[in-house]
Write a protein that holds these residues in place. Structure first.
Motif, PDB file in Angstrom:
ATOM      1  N   GLN A   5      27.469  81.888  22.428  1.00  0.00           N
ATOM      2  CA  GLN A   5      28.866  82.314  22.310  1.00  0.00           C
ATOM      3  C   GLN A   5      29.726  81.845  23.478  1.00  0.00           C
ATOM      4  O   GLN A   5      30.901  82.182  23.570  1.00  0.00           O
ATOM      5  CB  GLN A   5      28.933  83.845  22.206  1.00  0.00           C
ATOM      6  CG  GLN A   5      28.328  84.351  20.899  1.00  0.00           C
ATOM      7  CD  GLN A   5      28.239  85.854  20.849  1.00  0.00           C
ATOM      8  OE1 GLN A   5      28.771  86.561  21.699  1.00  0.00           O
ATOM      9  NE2 GLN A   5      27.559  86.373  19.839  1.00  0.00           N
ATOM     10  N   MET A   6      29.110  81.099  24.381  1.00  0.00           N
ATOM     11  CA  MET A   6      29.832  80.647  25.575  1.00  0.00           C
ATOM     12  C   MET A   6      30.368  79.245  25.393  1.00  0.00           C
ATOM     13  O   MET A   6      29.841  78.484  24.592  1.00  0.00           O
ATOM     14  CB  MET A   6      28.851  80.567  26.747  1.00  0.00           C
ATOM     15  CG  MET A   6      28.959  81.665  27.742  1.00  0.00           C
ATOM     16  SD  MET A   6      27.730  81.398  29.026  1.00  0.00           S
ATOM     17  CE  MET A   6      28.749  80.576  30.243  1.00  0.00           C
ATOM     18  N   LEU A   7      31.386  78.902  26.202  1.00  0.00           N
ATOM     19  CA  LEU A   7      31.764  77.492  26.301  1.00  0.00           C
ATOM     20  C   LEU A   7      30.755  76.866  27.252  1.00  0.00           C
ATOM     21  O   LEU A   7      30.917  76.867  28.464  1.00  0.00           O
ATOM     22  CB  LEU A   7      33.181  77.369  26.860  1.00  0.00           C
ATOM     23  CG  LEU A   7      33.686  75.929  27.000  1.00  0.00           C
ATOM     24  CD1 LEU A   7      33.685  75.218  25.665  1.00  0.00           C
ATOM     25  CD2 LEU A   7      35.074  75.905  27.608  1.00  0.00           C
ATOM     26  N   PHE A   8      29.642  76.396  26.672  1.00  0.00           N
ATOM     27  CA  PHE A   8      28.518  75.901  27.472  1.00  0.00           C
ATOM     28  C   PHE A   8      28.194  74.492  27.011  1.00  0.00           C
ATOM     29  O   PHE A   8      27.628  74.290  25.941  1.00  0.00           O
ATOM     30  CB  PHE A   8      27.306  76.817  27.292  1.00  0.00           C
ATOM     31  CG  PHE A   8      26.145  76.431  28.168  1.00  0.00           C
ATOM     32  CD1 PHE A   8      26.072  76.883  29.476  1.00  0.00           C
ATOM     33  CD2 PHE A   8      25.136  75.609  27.685  1.00  0.00           C
ATOM     34  CE1 PHE A   8      25.011  76.518  30.294  1.00  0.00           C
ATOM     35  CE2 PHE A   8      24.072  75.237  28.507  1.00  0.00           C
ATOM     36  CZ  PHE A   8      24.002  75.702  29.807  1.00  0.00           C
ATOM     37  N   VAL A   9      28.623  73.505  27.801  1.00  0.00           N
ATOM     38  CA  VAL A   9      28.422  72.112  27.433  1.00  0.00           C
ATOM     39  C   VAL A   9      27.888  71.375  28.665  1.00  0.00           C
ATOM     40  O   VAL A   9      28.543  71.354  29.704  1.00  0.00           O
ATOM     41  CB  VAL A   9      29.747  71.456  26.987  1.00  0.00           C
ATOM     42  CG1 VAL A   9      29.543  69.978  26.695  1.00  0.00           C
ATOM     43  CG2 VAL A   9      30.318  72.167  25.766  1.00  0.00           C
ATOM     44  N   GLY A  30      28.789  71.600  33.410  1.00  0.00           N
ATOM     45  CA  GLY A  30      29.856  72.292  32.671  1.00  0.00           C
ATOM     46  C   GLY A  30      30.600  73.327  33.481  1.00  0.00           C
ATOM     47  O   GLY A  30      31.173  74.262  32.928  1.00  0.00           O
ATOM     48  N   ARG A  33      36.224  70.708  34.645  1.00  0.00           N
ATOM     49  CA  ARG A  33      36.690  69.470  34.044  1.00  0.00           C
ATOM     50  C   ARG A  33      37.916  69.006  34.805  1.00  0.00           C
ATOM     51  O   ARG A  33      38.745  69.809  35.224  1.00  0.00           O
ATOM     52  CB  ARG A  33      37.062  69.681  32.571  1.00  0.00           C
ATOM     53  CG  ARG A  33      35.892  69.723  31.621  1.00  0.00           C
ATOM     54  CD  ARG A  33      35.185  68.365  31.529  1.00  0.00           C
ATOM     55  NE  ARG A  33      34.059  68.370  30.605  1.00  0.00           N
ATOM     56  CZ  ARG A  33      32.802  68.679  30.934  1.00  0.00           C
ATOM     57  NH1 ARG A  33      32.505  69.040  32.172  1.00  0.00           N
ATOM     58  NH2 ARG A  33      31.841  68.626  30.026  1.00  0.00           N
ATOM     59  N   LEU A  43      35.937  76.248  34.720  1.00  0.00           N
ATOM     60  CA  LEU A  43      35.438  76.848  33.480  1.00  0.00           C
ATOM     61  C   LEU A  43      34.691  78.153  33.789  1.00  0.00           C
ATOM     62  O   LEU A  43      34.477  78.483  34.951  1.00  0.00           O
ATOM     63  CB  LEU A  43      34.593  75.808  32.749  1.00  0.00           C
ATOM     64  CG  LEU A  43      35.435  74.560  32.369  1.00  0.00           C
ATOM     65  CD1 LEU A  43      34.581  73.488  31.734  1.00  0.00           C
ATOM     66  CD2 LEU A  43      36.593  74.934  31.450  1.00  0.00           C
ATOM     67  N   PRO A  44      34.347  78.920  32.733  1.00  0.00           N
ATOM     68  CA  PRO A  44      33.844  80.281  32.968  1.00  0.00           C
ATOM     69  C   PRO A  44      32.706  80.398  33.989  1.00  0.00           C
ATOM     70  O   PRO A  44      32.701  81.328  34.804  1.00  0.00           O
ATOM     71  CB  PRO A  44      33.404  80.726  31.570  1.00  0.00           C
ATOM     72  CG  PRO A  44      34.380  80.036  30.669  1.00  0.00           C
ATOM     73  CD  PRO A  44      34.576  78.679  31.290  1.00  0.00           C
TER      74      PRO A  44
END
Lengths: 601, 601
Positions: A5-9, A30, A33, A43-44
């Protein structure tokens, strides 16, 4: 948080934009950016790191009695004109972004807040009874860097903690300066970093004394010189040392010798079989003051020594008298463009004499005073019977003496750069060692520089109006985050110190279709978080190998794997820093991790 | 915190710069200082308030699964050119500060972050499996307001929470929009504010639907229309209603009448003894599109109705077709300057006919198409035998009919402003009531506006590339702080809701030289803070009256006075909101205050 569910890239390849390991890793894992040159989205995962650093900073600042506030980022040019820094910051150095608003008012984007806080102090501090005060903020700052690079190391938009203290006298300032020294030491220790506090140059901030806190890392932009007895450490810009003793010269007669192809100290000393310490080296600088005026400066220094640009800049600023606000650009050799404009004929580079002859100067400039300045470094002023240039290519003089053969400059300065291997001034048996550092904190005794310029006074107990004494204290919060990565990583990724890791632990489910694995993982995930162990759950439908690689890249200190050992009621727990793996009874996981986290904080 | 060690300065007089009570009180009580127009320093007391609001916002956002990040404030113009908003924001509306950096790149200072977040989504979101996502930040934003005023209400630098969600489809967007609606409701309730959620216009942000959260206060810049059944509430910019029925006209013959001195609807209806509902009013607007083009617009509307500028602006934007990015400036009457440039002769103001005759238009403009637009509001299109202007000063026509006497504009629009007293559309027995509100939150269903413009797509389960569905959600954190003061104060000062008060309690020592008073106060101060009741100690060497006044001005919910009642083992406890005072046994103070605080949160 569940990774699904995370913005995990994460990225497999190093991004082309990154040069140093920490920059590459933060992008690949990640954390951030790039949005523009020197401008990043946090990012988070990175935001959690920054919050942890800020929380530690806040606790240590609050413990000293400092009060948190938030000052504007938009700053009216008027305030900076009062302090005399508007032109320096927007034009000469150009590091302050500035804009014109819809009312045609000039505003700057705050790189620092001495002006704003001094204006507030002028308005609100009336009496000695309100002193001392220390106000701080944690805020995004802006610097239009000429060369923004290395990600968060030298960004154009970055997070700082800056504090400003106000005092009735210098003793009170020194006491708070010492408190800040202690607070900064605590902050860096609690963040789990190896660092060194060093004497520093105060630069454009000004003031009478300053200390930098350097996180040690090979990619550091700064050089630190220190002694192993722990009694001395300084930025090379500020460091002092005892130069090697000069070898007495054997050239007792002043004469001009034919010395072809010897434009360097090395070639000259070889030809003449003399020590570089017997040579007076003459270095020409082009200096641009922030008023726009260009002056040439000739520095005489002992052949084995180098001029330190910052020290030279400080000497020139002192001469300009504009309380250190002067900016200079120094060139080792005059550029061709300048030769045409300034010099009447090609300069005898490599053969310049201690007094550059008048006939080299363009006639039209002869009446401009000073057309050039001369200064002699302490290392060269003591030399006798020295070797030096002759103002004629291919020839040097030997056996020269000041005032006899060359006029001694009236300006005797210390602009030599201390070097590793030099003897320490506090104890000549100690030699200076060198290390690379990343400047993370800088504390300054400003004295009355800003309060005097801006008329910020208080009424003393005697009834007298006195300019406030001030200090200022900065920590680069976003830079600290990246410096931790630079100091602590391996080929597989980041190794966060537990105190500033975005999460303490990650539960990895090798196979999400395996119900037993998922059930155990969900339970551990819930229990660990409930017990205060900040835990991620990697519940993505990915191969186990990908998940292991990602967890190492992201650098979470403890990894719990609900894999094969589940059958015997155990899980695998891996420590990121050591790679050490062990199997632990499921029931022991929570207390064990709690203990590990507590031990590490 | 001890007041003797705080930056604590209160003012007796209202500062000249402040107009509304909350602005005056925040300045007088030492919460903030103005640094430039619309730019404030948030001093330690205000910073605590802002932190408390942020903490509540964060908790409610995190509870929905949203992830916190921090996006840059410096934004490259390229991104805004991709969305088509650069010119609108920097030129036409001019609310974005912009600058040129040292590399000659144009940058804007973020007033909002749709562009940046969409660029990140474009880079990082590839698959439907990563959706939905909701990212938020709490950050200082910038708007170069034409009229910055009222302190934190309309500042040029202010703190916002903004969130951006990404979805695979509209249903998922609507679900998150609903979650945000609930989160915002919780936030405002927890902050202790009276508020109303209302239908709103989406303005320059765009998108298909939006709701504003209005804190109710007399000084609010917005008008809210609502029904008492709780089923309808809307910003007047968006509100709809049923207009009163028109009275049938008795002028059955079309003729021109001599109507001197009747340039207003009121004077005209008096002279003709007709109802304003029988009149077609013709209002001329000057409209400036963000391309710089100026167009004149003539709106025909029923005499008892007014044109709402926002609704008109939206109609014009729709015509411009530039997905709502068009900006218009509407003038009720053409300014003199324009008359010279545009009109061939003085306009018959107050007597304009539904079709402004061609001979009023400057000849040079006759070939510019469209030289002016005409549109008729729904209320006017149904009228028969109406009264209206004749294009000749001093004369009106009566008994007019569309297409017979005046060409009916092809553009039939709804631009009338709903008014208090109108019947509601959902239930005509309900009439609209009016209230003033301060817009504190605004949530938007953006749809695919930004993702389409910027090419931010994801791969759907079907393999198709689909533009992301987006929502965005804002809360004005600093504005919320001031709106609380605007809603809750009395003549003596601020009355903070406990949840966002900088401190819960203040211990006041009437006489600091009285040892018993000081000892009791110090003990209470220590014990209350240890028990989680955030407490100030007023240990200043000031008169008791000054301290009481200050504590009321600053608005701390509970005041504890170690005064006369100490002899009987009691202290006085005063509640700021009610003024209620009681004597409490010293031993009972901590548990009582703990309970009061817990009850209020």
């Amino acid at each position: 948080m569940r990774l699904s569910q995370m913005l995990f890239v994460t990225l497999r390849e190093d991004p082309a934009e990154a040069e140093i390991p920490s920059h590459k890793l933060l992008l690949r894992a990640g954390y951030m950016r790039r949005i523009a040159s020197g401008v990043y989205a946090y990012l988070p995962l990175l935001w959690r790191v920054l919050n942890k650093i800020s929380a530690i900073v806040r606790e240590e600042m609050d413990a000293t009695g400092a009060q948190e506030c938030l000052l504007p980022q938009l700053q009216p040019s008027d305030l900076w004109k009062e302090s005399g820094r508007w032109d320096t910051y927007t034009k000469a150095e150009g590091i302050m972004f500035s804009l014109i608003d819809r009312r045609d008012q000039e505003m700057g984007l705050g790189p620092t807040h001495e002006e704003v806080i001094t204006a507030i102090a002028r308005d609100m501090i009336r009496s000695y009874r309100q002193l001392p005060l220390n106000l701080y903020q944690i805020q995004t700052k802006f610097r239009d860097e000429i060369r923004s690079r290395f990600g968060l190391m030298r960004g154009r938009e970055f997070i700082m903690k800056d504090a400003y203290s106000f005092h009735a006298d210098e003793d009170s300032l020194k006491a708070t300066y010492q408190d800040m020294y202690t607070a900064y030491t605590n902050i860096l220790q609690r963040c789990g970093l190896k660092f060194r506090a060093v004497d520093a140059d105060s630069g454009a901030i000004g003031g009478s004394g300053s200390t930098e806190f350097m996180v040690l890392a090979d990619a550091g932009e700064d050089e630190v010189l220190y002694t192993e007895d722990g009694k001395y450490a300084a930025n090379v810009e500020k460091a002092i040392s005892l130069p090697a003793d000069a070898v007495p010269s054997t050239f007792t007669k002043f004469e001009k010798l034919d010395t072809p192809n010897t434009p360097t100290i090395e070639s000259l000393s070889q030809l003449l079989k003399c020590s570089p310490t017997q040579i007076v080296k003459n270095v020409l600088y082009q200096v641009v003051y922030d008023t726009g005026r260009t002056v040439l400066v000739l520095v005489n220094i002992r052949g084995d020594q180098d001029v330190n640009d910052t020290k030279l800049q400080n000497e020139l600023s002192k001469l300009a008298g504009n309380y250190g606000a002067s900016a200079v650009i120094a060139l080792d050799v005059p550029d061709e463009d300048m030769q045409g404009k300034w010099a009447a004929k090609p300069l005898p580079l490599g053969y310049i004499a201690p007094d550059l002859a008048d006939d080299y100067i363009q006639s039209g400039l002869k009446d401009v005073e000073p057309k050039f300045l001369r200064m002699v470094d302490q290392t060269a002023v003591d030399l006798q019977n020295f070797v030096t240039g002759s103002n004629e290519s291919g020839y040097h003089t030997v056996g020269g003496n000041w005032d006899q053969d060359y006029p001694k400059p009236s300006l005797v300065v210390d602009v030599r750069e201390a070097q590793a291997g030099d003897r320490a001034t506090h104890d000549p048996t100690q030699t200076l060692k060198t290390a690379r550092g990343i400047e993370i904190g800088h504390i300054f005794q400003l004295g009355q520089k800003y309060s005097q310029a801006m008329g910020a006074t208080y009424t003393a107990e005697s009834g007298e109006e006195v300019p406030l004494w001030m200090g200022c204290y900065g920590v680069g919060v976003s830079r600290l985050a990246q410096s931790a990565v630079e100091q602590s990583h391996d080929k597989n990724g980041i190794i966060w110190p537990v105190a500033i890791s975005p999460y303490h632990a990650i539960v990895v489910v090798p196979n999400v279709s395996d119900e037993a694995q998922m059930t155990a993982a969900e339970q551990l995930y819930t229990d660990l978080n409930a017990a205060g162990v900040e835990t991620l759950l990697d519940d993505r439908n990915e191969r186990a190998g990908v998940k292991f690689k990602d967890s190492e890249l992201v650098g979470i200190p403890f990894r719990i794997v609900t894999g094969r050992s589940l059958k015997s009621g155990k899980v695998e727990v891996v420590q990121r820093a050591t790679g050490e793996s062990q199997e632990i009874e499921i029931a022991d996981v929570v207390p064990t991790l709690q203990q590990w986290v507590a031990d590490a904080l």
